[in-house]
Design a protein around this motif. Structure first.
Motif, PDB file in Angstrom:
ATOM      1  N   GLY A 211       0.531  12.316 -11.152  1.00 42.50           N
ATOM      2  CA  GLY A 211       0.636  12.045 -12.576  1.00 42.50           C
ATOM      3  C   GLY A 211       1.088  10.640 -12.909  1.00 42.50           C
ATOM      4  O   GLY A 211       1.405  10.345 -14.066  1.00 42.50           O
ATOM      5  N   ARG A 212       1.115   9.734 -11.942  1.00 37.75           N
ATOM      6  CA  ARG A 212       1.590   8.363 -12.161  1.00 37.75           C
ATOM      7  C   ARG A 212       0.391   7.421 -12.201  1.00 37.75           C
ATOM      8  O   ARG A 212       0.150   6.623 -11.301  1.00 37.75           O
ATOM      9  N   HIS A 213      -0.382   7.530 -13.302  1.00 34.69           N
ATOM     10  CA  HIS A 213      -1.631   6.798 -13.416  1.00 34.69           C
ATOM     11  C   HIS A 213      -1.399   5.295 -13.465  1.00 34.69           C
ATOM     12  O   HIS A 213      -2.107   4.516 -12.823  1.00 34.69           O
ATOM     13  N   VAL A 214      -0.415   4.881 -14.251  1.00 38.21           N
ATOM     14  CA  VAL A 214      -0.145   3.444 -14.400  1.00 38.21           C
ATOM     15  C   VAL A 214       0.265   2.842 -13.065  1.00 38.21           C
ATOM     16  O   VAL A 214      -0.186   1.752 -12.686  1.00 38.21           O
ATOM     17  N   ASP A 215       1.120   3.559 -12.319  1.00 37.70           N
ATOM     18  CA  ASP A 215       1.552   3.056 -11.011  1.00 37.70           C
ATOM     19  C   ASP A 215       0.366   2.923 -10.069  1.00 37.70           C
ATOM     20  O   ASP A 215       0.304   1.991  -9.252  1.00 37.70           O
ATOM     21  N   ALA A 216      -0.577   3.853 -10.156  1.00 41.48           N
ATOM     22  CA  ALA A 216      -1.757   3.777  -9.285  1.00 41.48           C
ATOM     23  C   ALA A 216      -2.570   2.527  -9.575  1.00 41.48           C
ATOM     24  O   ALA A 216      -3.030   1.839  -8.651  1.00 41.48           O
ATOM     25  N   LEU A 217      -2.735   2.202 -10.848  1.00 41.64           N
ATOM     26  CA  LEU A 217      -3.492   1.002 -11.216  1.00 41.64           C
ATOM     27  C   LEU A 217      -2.728  -0.266 -10.835  1.00 41.64           C
ATOM     28  O   LEU A 217      -3.334  -1.280 -10.465  1.00 41.64           O
ATOM     29  N   GLU A 218      -1.403  -0.229 -10.909  1.00 43.32           N
ATOM     30  CA  GLU A 218      -0.613  -1.392 -10.501  1.00 43.32           C
ATOM     31  C   GLU A 218      -0.770  -1.662  -9.011  1.00 43.32           C
ATOM     32  O   GLU A 218      -0.753  -2.812  -8.569  1.00 43.32           O
ATOM     33  N   VAL A 219      -0.909  -0.594  -8.214  1.00 38.04           N
ATOM     34  CA  VAL A 219      -1.146  -0.781  -6.778  1.00 38.04           C
ATOM     35  C   VAL A 219      -2.458  -1.519  -6.564  1.00 38.04           C
ATOM     36  O   VAL A 219      -2.552  -2.436  -5.735  1.00 38.04           O
ATOM     37  N   PHE A 220      -3.490  -1.151  -7.316  1.00 34.81           N
ATOM     38  CA  PHE A 220      -4.776  -1.854  -7.173  1.00 34.81           C
ATOM     39  C   PHE A 220      -4.638  -3.320  -7.535  1.00 34.81           C
ATOM     40  O   PHE A 220      -5.128  -4.204  -6.816  1.00 34.81           O
ATOM     41  N   ARG A 221      -3.975  -3.600  -8.655  1.00 39.48           N
ATOM     42  CA  ARG A 221      -3.844  -4.991  -9.083  1.00 39.48           C
ATOM     43  C   ARG A 221      -3.046  -5.804  -8.065  1.00 39.48           C
ATOM     44  O   ARG A 221      -3.369  -6.950  -7.769  1.00 39.48           O
ATOM     45  N   ALA A 222      -1.984  -5.202  -7.527  1.00 36.42           N
ATOM     46  CA  ALA A 222      -1.189  -5.920  -6.521  1.00 36.42           C
ATOM     47  C   ALA A 222      -1.994  -6.160  -5.253  1.00 36.42           C
ATOM     48  O   ALA A 222      -1.917  -7.232  -4.642  1.00 36.42           O
ATOM     49  N   THR A 223      -2.778  -5.162  -4.852  1.00 38.55           N
ATOM     50  CA  THR A 223      -3.608  -5.328  -3.650  1.00 38.55           C
ATOM     51  C   THR A 223      -4.654  -6.400  -3.874  1.00 38.55           C
ATOM     52  O   THR A 223      -4.900  -7.248  -3.006  1.00 38.55           O
ATOM     53  N   ARG A 224      -5.272  -6.393  -5.039  1.00 35.65           N
ATOM     54  CA  ARG A 224      -6.293  -7.399  -5.326  1.00 35.65           C
ATOM     55  C   ARG A 224      -5.693  -8.798  -5.331  1.00 35.65           C
ATOM     56  O   ARG A 224      -6.266  -9.737  -4.775  1.00 35.65           O
ATOM     57  N   ALA A 225      -4.533  -8.953  -5.948  1.00 38.57           N
ATOM     58  CA  ALA A 225      -3.884 -10.260  -5.978  1.00 38.57           C
ATOM     59  C   ALA A 225      -3.496 -10.705  -4.575  1.00 38.57           C
ATOM     60  O   ALA A 225      -3.648 -11.875  -4.213  1.00 38.57           O
ATOM     61  N   SER A 226      -3.002  -9.766  -3.760  1.00 39.88           N
ATOM     62  CA  SER A 226      -2.596 -10.115  -2.400  1.00 39.88           C
ATOM     63  C   SER A 226      -3.789 -10.556  -1.566  1.00 39.88           C
ATOM     64  O   SER A 226      -3.713 -11.543  -0.827  1.00 39.88           O
ATOM     65  N   LEU A 227      -4.906  -9.856  -1.693  1.00 33.14           N
ATOM     66  CA  LEU A 227      -6.103 -10.233  -0.943  1.00 33.14           C
ATOM     67  C   LEU A 227      -6.642 -11.578  -1.400  1.00 33.14           C
ATOM     68  O   LEU A 227      -7.053 -12.414  -0.587  1.00 33.14           O
ATOM     69  N   ALA A 228      -6.624 -11.809  -2.713  1.00 35.19           N
ATOM     70  CA  ALA A 228      -7.168 -13.065  -3.241  1.00 35.19           C
ATOM     71  C   ALA A 228      -6.293 -14.249  -2.858  1.00 35.19           C
ATOM     72  O   ALA A 228      -6.788 -15.283  -2.401  1.00 35.19           O
TER      73      ALA A 228
END
Length: 833
Positions: A211-228
């Protein structure tokens, strides 16, 4: 006897620890155990123990360690008679042990058993095997040796195997609905390994199911920033499709099973996003205080402007979209942009209020004149601090230079009339709202910082943030700001900017282009008529270097006259050595047409004339250069003009049939040429370690990028790339790509931004879904972007030629816009993986 390597090195015999003598003996045993039942060459063993240089006594030290190990094995026999044997076997040593005596072998056997059970559908047996395998680990592998500097590739490989077993275990547990039970362990591992996409996809799935939808999307954004930032890469297709599914609340993500991929259809239409939802910059970039907002009415202080403020005269719009060419008056487009802001305020004084008002008026007039001359955006309106924003509406790779140069001119002009100023210059991202392609509102913490800097700057000084100083230092002299740590004071503009470093000792990959220029000179010389060559290419691709190399060749031919022009064309001809005074006077008096013909006749009396013009796209003389061929008719004049591609889009005379010549487009350097350049820039090839191919790919054939990445690699203390400290994209590369993005025609730029919201490889139909345009319209833009070398064709569609450009374009799209666009139902079937 049992050997444990999955933690500190332990040797156990009959339940008691065996003491090893000395660091060399421990290291020899550990290395042989990693390769048990294999022959290890003595040279490999020596290199592993002394990677930075093998001492003269190394072989004797190894022989003593081997002798001690043999004695230890001989005096200890297991209850079952099993005894390790350390044999001398050419070209080195062989340690013969039973597999169950070494925990590394047991770990691999259990992991293989788990994979076999998983393939057979026996989930419970697979989970048990995986948990037993992971239970053998007692911490960091060979932790005691690692503390002494041991960093063998075998250790990294085993760590990867451990993470893969964790991922396989998490996959099974998520399939069984145990997302709550694995969340804590999963989060810890994902945070420790931000570049492992499968691990982060599993964390996103677990968070979403909890039920932690926002946290799930934050993980994606952090992963994308880390990869970039760390690797210059984009997330893979599966991770991007999982983000889309979460944004669209796809029920398949909630179902027990692996994370869904390539999902196109939502389970139910999402609720519309209200038009009043404010678009905010990312949390990491927010200021401590509410940001200022600049509108046509001026600077709105914090706490006064309501969220989602709409400037006067602009009708409120629905959720912002990526606007393409068409009825733009029907929509507003919002974009994140990197800018450089200049804040100007009069120094405090005790003058009469009417005098102060007059000083403010003079300040505003001077500031607006200077800022507009450099292409800056001025929000306008009354207020204590006047802001000039560079990078709006279009980013330039020299925005920092423009901003500081403008600030110094404003300060000096006002000081000449007795007005003392305080000026601050800051850089950062802002949110810009456009209407009909014109900026109508700008907001962001960079503006807040700029205002504070101006208000606290010493009187008569230009205070500059470090990021601005780094970007403009080749053109500006700086001193440290004694009153404020981390800031700089601009001194003066350099008369001649520091040139970019030339490629020392090599001119890679441009031999054919240089040969073509020589052939065209022969064509002009034989034909006795003028010809123009337009050398076109992206920033940093090597246009200036090509002109310099051509100039060096011409210097060896005394019969060829060479003129280099960077400004007024008539003045350049008038200053040519040997020109008759009468002709020079006519040129300077304004009779350019007839005078240029006369000058061409005089300068070509004994051989051809070559005119070299650089950065023509930004030159005030581009119209004169466009018509130079007509002025020099009947004379052997070769005009070589270097420019960025926008010259051909914005200057109609340049491409007209009457003035057309040869267009030479500089393509990116081939990988082999980039490798040759890196051999010169980084002669110590050991610094590249195994990352040479990755570095060449990030450079993308651009010599300027090669210099920037090489400088970044030279500044590293670890080999490139390191698994825990990968190189970031250099600021120069980010600035150049941001300017390249804004140099594109509006439709192509919008298509490029929309493409970042699709998979890594995309087609026109997928981009059209994001833009609400037909695939035919998108296909035309994609073809144009491919011709500009921004995209590349693949077997399945299109892909970005540079991952860093994709990230720059993606970051331009506000988060609210991304969410809205990705939530749209497409009605198209899933694309095959």
């Amino acid at each position: 006897m049992r050997f444990d390597l999955l933690g500190p090195l332990d040797v156990v015999h009959n339940g008691r620890a065996v003491v090893l003598r000395g660091a060399t003996q421990r290291a020899v045993l550990a290395y042989l155990l990693l390769h048990h039942n294999e022959v290890v060459a003595t040279s490999s063993l020596l290199s592993a123990l002394w990677p930075e240089g093998i001492p003269a006594t190394a072989r004797k030290m190894v022989q003593n360690a081997v002798s001690g190990l043999r004695t230890m094995f001989a005096t200890r026999t297991g209850s079952d008679g099993a005894q390790p044997m350390l044999l001398t076997h050419a070209p080195g040593y062989l340690l013969r042990v039973e597999r169950d005596q070494v925990d590394v072998a047991r770990f691999r056997l259990l992991a293989a058993d788990g994979r076999t059970a998983c393939g057979a559908g026996e989930a419970d047996r697979a989970v048990t095997a995986y948990r037993e395998a992971l239970g053998l680990w007692r911490g960091r592998m060979l932790a005691d040796l690692a503390e002494n500097g041991v960093d063998w590739p075998e250790l990294a490989a085993l760590e990867d195997e451990r993470l893969a077993v964790h991922e396989d275990l998490f996959a099974l547990e998520l399939e069984r609905g145990r997302h709550h039970e694995v969340l804590t362990t999963l989060r810890g591992l994902a945070e420790a390994h931000p570049h492992r996409e499968r691990l982060n996809a599993q964390l996103m799935t677990a968070l979403y199911r909890c039920g932690r939808h926002v946290d799930a999307l934050e993980v994606f954004r952090a992963t994308r920033a880390s990869l970039a930032e760390g690797l210059g890469l984009e997330p893979g297709k599966e991770l991007r499709e999982l983000e889309r599914a979460i944004l669209r609340h796809d029920e398949t993500v909630l179902a027990h099973g692996p994370a869904p991929v390539h999902v196109r259809e939502p389970a139910a239409p999402p609720a519309p996003v209200p038009a009043s939802v404010p678009v905010s910059p990312p949390v990491a970039a927010r200021s401590v205080v509410p940001p200022l907002v600049t509108t046509p009415a001026g600077i709105v202080p914090p706490g006064i402007a309501p969220a989602g403020i709409v400037p006067p005269g602009i009708a409120p719009a629905g959720p912002p979209v990526i606007a393409l060419a068409g009825p733009v008056e029907e929509r507003c487009e919002t974009e994140r942009k990197p800018v450089v802001a200049v804040g100007i305020v009069p120094a405090e004084s005790d003058f009469d209020p009417e005098d102060v008002a007059e000083a403010h008026a003079r300040l505003r007039a001077v500031a607006e004149e200077e800022a507009k001359a450099e292409g800056a955006h001025l929000p306008g309106g009354p207020g204590p601090v006047l802001l000039a924003v560079f990078g709006v509406p279009a980013t330039h790779d020299d925005d920092a230079v423009r901003a500081v140069r403008t600030a110094l001119r404003i300060r000096d002009r006002l000081a000449a009339v007795g007005i003392t100023t305080q000026i601050g210059v800051e850089a950062g991202d802002v949110l810009v709202e456009f209407a009909d392609a014109a900026p109508v509102a700008v907001s962001g913490p960079a503006l807040d910082r700029c205002v504070r800097s101006a208000l606290t700057a010493p009187a008569g000084r230009v205070r500059v943030a470090d990021a601005v100083r780094e970007a403009s230092e080749p053109a500006v002299v700086y001193g440290t700001a004694d009153d404020c740590a981390g800031w700089w004071e601009a001194g003066q503009v350099r008369p001649h900017p520091l040139a970019e470093p030339a490629d020392p000792g090599t001119f890679a990959g441009r031999g054919q282009d240089l040969d073509l220029l020589e052939q065209l000179l022969e064509f002009v010389e034989r034909g006795g008529r003028p010809h123009r060559v337009t050398v076109v290419g992206e920033p940093g691709i090597g246009k200036t270097r090509l002109l310099a190399e051509f100039g060096e060749l011409l210097a060896k031919r005394p019969e060829v006259r060479v003129l280099e022009t960077a400004g007024d064309l008539a003045e350049t001809f008038a200053a040519a050595p040997g020109l008759l005074p009468r002709t020079a006077s006519r040129l300077r008096s304004g009779g350019a047409g007839d005078a240029l013909r006369a000058a061409a006749a005089e300068l070509t009396a004994h051989g051809p004339l070559v005119v070299l013009a650089d950065d023509v796209h930004a030159s005030v003389a581009k119209d004169a250069l466009a018509g130079l061929g007509g002025s020099c008719a009947g004379h052997p004049v070769l005009v070589v003009a270097a420019a960025r591609p926008e010259l051909l889009d914005t200057t109609s005379d340049w491409t007209s049939a009457r003035h057309a010549g040869t267009t030479l487009t500089l393509a990116p350097l081939a990988d082999d040429a980039v490798a040759d350049l890196l051999d010169v820039l980084l002669p110590d090839t050991t610094r590249l370690a195994r990352g040479r191919r990755e570095l060449v790919a990030r450079i993308g054939g651009n010599p300027r990028f090669a210099h920037a990445y090489a400088a970044a690699v030279r500044g590293r203390t670890t080999p490139f790339p390191a698994p825990d400290q990968a190189a970031t994209t250099p600021p120069l590369v980010r600035r150049t790509l941001a300017a390249l993005l804004d140099s594109l025609p509006r439709t192509e730029k919008a298509v490029l931004k929309a493409a970042t919201l699709t998979a890594e490889v995309f087609d026109a139909a997928e981009v059209a879904e994001v833009c609400d345009r037909t695939p035919a319209e998108i296909a035309t833009a994609l073809t144009a972007l491919t011709e500009r070398d921004v995209l590349r064709r693949t077997d399945d569609g299109y892909a970005f030629r540079r991952a860093a450009l994709r990230e720059v374009a993606y970051q331009r799209i506000p988060r609210a816009v991304r969410t809205e666009l990705l939530r749209r139902p497409t009605g198209r079937p899933a694309r095959p993986a």
